[in-house]
Design a protein around this motif. Structure first.
Motif, mmCIF file in Angstrom:
data_model
loop_
_atom_site.group_PDB
_atom_site.id
_atom_site.type_symbol
_atom_site.label_atom_id
_atom_site.label_comp_id
_atom_site.label_asym_id
_atom_site.label_seq_id
_atom_site.Cartn_x
_atom_site.Cartn_y
_atom_site.Cartn_z
ATOM 1 N N HIS A 49 -43.340 -26.385 49.605
ATOM 2 C CA HIS A 49 -43.623 -25.357 48.596
ATOM 3 C C HIS A 49 -44.091 -24.050 49.228
ATOM 4 C CE1 HIS A 49 -45.781 -23.324 45.263
ATOM 5 N NE2 HIS A 49 -44.799 -23.828 44.552
ATOM 6 N N HIS A 50 -44.839 -24.137 50.304
ATOM 7 C CA HIS A 50 -45.401 -22.939 50.940
ATOM 8 C C HIS A 50 -44.363 -22.133 51.710
ATOM 9 C CE1 HIS A 50 -45.364 -26.119 53.945
ATOM 10 N NE2 HIS A 50 -45.502 -25.217 54.888
ATOM 11 N N ARG A 51 -43.162 -22.684 51.906
ATOM 12 C CA ARG A 51 -42.155 -21.945 52.669
ATOM 13 C C ARG A 51 -40.765 -22.030 52.031
ATOM 14 N NH1 ARG A 51 -42.666 -26.816 55.854
ATOM 15 N NH2 ARG A 51 -40.597 -27.752 56.234
ATOM 16 N N LEU A 52 -40.720 -22.170 50.740
ATOM 17 C CA LEU A 52 -39.444 -22.293 50.036
ATOM 18 C C LEU A 52 -38.514 -21.117 50.331
ATOM 19 C CD1 LEU A 52 -40.635 -23.643 46.576
ATOM 20 C CD2 LEU A 52 -39.021 -24.787 48.113
ATOM 21 N N ALA A 53 -39.009 -19.910 50.175
ATOM 22 C CA ALA A 53 -38.152 -18.738 50.368
ATOM 23 C C ALA A 53 -37.652 -18.646 51.803
ATOM 24 C CB ALA A 53 -38.912 -17.477 49.989
ATOM 25 N N GLN A 54 -38.552 -18.886 52.756
ATOM 26 C CA GLN A 54 -38.169 -18.782 54.165
ATOM 27 C C GLN A 54 -37.107 -19.808 54.544
ATOM 28 O OE1 GLN A 54 -41.215 -18.766 52.737
ATOM 29 N NE2 GLN A 54 -42.792 -18.409 54.291
ATOM 30 N N ASP A 55 -37.129 -20.983 53.902
ATOM 31 C CA ASP A 55 -36.186 -22.048 54.239
ATOM 32 C C ASP A 55 -34.908 -22.017 53.409
ATOM 33 O OD1 ASP A 55 -38.118 -22.782 56.005
ATOM 34 O OD2 ASP A 55 -38.376 -24.823 55.260
ATOM 35 N N GLY A 56 -34.737 -20.982 52.595
ATOM 36 C CA GLY A 56 -33.494 -20.832 51.847
ATOM 37 C C GLY A 56 -33.473 -21.416 50.458
ATOM 38 N N TRP A 57 -34.639 -21.790 49.919
ATOM 39 C CA TRP A 57 -34.709 -22.379 48.585
ATOM 40 C C TRP A 57 -35.126 -21.322 47.556
ATOM 41 C CZ3 TRP A 57 -33.336 -27.560 48.015
ATOM 42 C CH2 TRP A 57 -33.166 -28.257 49.221
ATOM 43 N N ARG A 58 -34.429 -20.226 47.556
ATOM 44 C CA ARG A 58 -34.778 -19.109 46.675
ATOM 45 C C ARG A 58 -34.667 -19.484 45.193
ATOM 46 N NH1 ARG A 58 -31.740 -14.542 44.837
ATOM 47 N NH2 ARG A 58 -33.032 -12.677 44.572
ATOM 48 N N GLY A 59 -33.730 -20.354 44.882
ATOM 49 C CA GLY A 59 -33.564 -20.773 43.492
ATOM 50 C C GLY A 59 -34.798 -21.451 42.936
ATOM 51 N N CYS A 60 -35.527 -22.154 43.803
ATOM 52 C CA CYS A 60 -36.769 -22.804 43.368
ATOM 53 C C CYS A 60 -37.849 -21.773 43.100
ATOM 54 C CB CYS A 60 -37.254 -23.785 44.429
ATOM 55 S SG CYS A 60 -36.105 -25.137 44.763
ATOM 56 N N VAL A 61 -37.871 -20.723 43.919
ATOM 57 C CA VAL A 61 -38.889 -19.684 43.768
ATOM 58 C C VAL A 61 -38.713 -18.950 42.439
ATOM 59 C CG1 VAL A 61 -39.812 -17.553 44.759
ATOM 60 C CG2 VAL A 61 -39.084 -19.405 46.263
ATOM 61 N N THR A 62 -37.467 -18.736 42.030
ATOM 62 C CA THR A 62 -37.208 -17.953 40.816
ATOM 63 C C THR A 62 -37.159 -18.805 39.552
ATOM 64 O OG1 THR A 62 -34.807 -18.118 41.138
ATOM 65 C CG2 THR A 62 -35.918 -16.237 42.130
ATOM 66 N N PHE A 63 -37.205 -20.134 39.697
ATOM 67 C CA PHE A 63 -37.123 -21.002 38.517
ATOM 68 C C PHE A 63 -38.464 -21.072 37.797
ATOM 69 C CE2 PHE A 63 -37.569 -25.128 36.397
ATOM 70 C CZ PHE A 63 -36.468 -25.092 35.550
ATOM 71 N N ASP A 64 -38.429 -21.089 36.484
ATOM 72 C CA ASP A 64 -39.633 -21.246 35.672
ATOM 73 C C ASP A 64 -39.260 -22.085 34.451
ATOM 74 O OD1 ASP A 64 -41.868 -20.924 33.949
ATOM 75 O OD2 ASP A 64 -42.341 -19.007 34.882
#
Length: 240
Positions: A49-64
């Motif tokens: 969770h602390h590195r989602l964006a850095q590891d390419g999981w941008r879709g998780c970061v923008t999901f709500d």
């Protein structure tokens, strides 16, 4: 009214299991619906969770989920997870996306009522809010039986009426001619495709952004005060 903020501590990691995704700019791998994400831990937490964006999981970061995850986990299925009762898993996975749409409608209806529209429109919004709220409290079969298309059409019509009335009121106060230019205070941008647009100098005050696609739009410096129906996922998908 329940919270429409996601509380992952009260959810069974449903968005990490129920929803599919494809390898893309938003995800580094493919995942089928019903398949637990490889990053999901046994306690339903995300291992990266602390590195989602850095590891390419941008879709998780923008999901709500707008709080739909905990509603399905703790209310619809009574706090019994898909791991504890695997027979319920298919139904739980099917209910989540329906519940998310219902919760998003609740969020927009609450925002519309907060604008204090006229009495007739306020009454219609309150009726719609009660109908959607009731739908979220049903059994799994009842939630799946909700006519989402009809409900979204009704709610969408009410939101458009609120938007038109509110934008006209604010334009009059500001002395802005009507109709405004597309990227000007009070503009109607509902459903607009603004992907990748350079909006750093855009005046989006009071603009209707319901359903607008803001992925990779550059909003740094843009005026967004009073923007209507702008959601957390939209902002998370943009550059701010």
């Amino acid at each position: 009214m329940r919270s429409l903020q996601a509380d992952c501590s009260q959810c069974f990691g449903l968005c990490c299991v129920a929803l599919p995704f494809a390898r893309s700019a938003d995800f580094p791998v493919d995942k089928a619906a019903g398949e637990p994400c490889r990053n999901l831990l046994a306690d339903h937490r995300c291992g990266i969770h602390h590195r989602l964006a850095q590891d390419g999981w941008r879709g998780c970061v923008t999901f709500d989920c707008f709080g739909a995850g905990q509603q399905v986990s703790q209310v619809t299925f009574g706090g019994v997870s898909w791991r504890e009762a695997p027979d319920t898993a298919p139904s739980m996975y099917a209910v989540l996306p329906v519940m998310r749409q219902l919760h998003e409608m609740l969020a927009h209806l609450q925002d519309a009522l907060a604008l204090e529209p006229g009495a007739a429109l306020r009454a219609d919004l309150s009726d719609a809010l009660a109908e959607v709220e009731a739908a979220t409290g049903g059994t799994p079969d009842q939630v799946l039986a909700v006519d989402l298309a009809a409900l979204r059409s009704r709610v969408g019509g009410l939101l458009r009426d609120v938007s038109a009335s509110e934008r006209a009121r604010r334009r009059r106060r500001a002395g802005i001619p009507t109709p405004p230019r597309r990227l000007r205070a009070g503009a109607d941008l509902a459903g607009a495709d603004l992907r990748g647009r350079d909006l750093r100098t855009a005046d989006l005050r009071w603009a209707d952004l319901l359903g607008a696609d803001l992925r990779d739009a550059d909003l740094r410096g843009a005026r967004l005060d009073g923007a209507l129906f702008l959601t957390r996922p939209q902002l998370a998908a943009a550059r701010t």
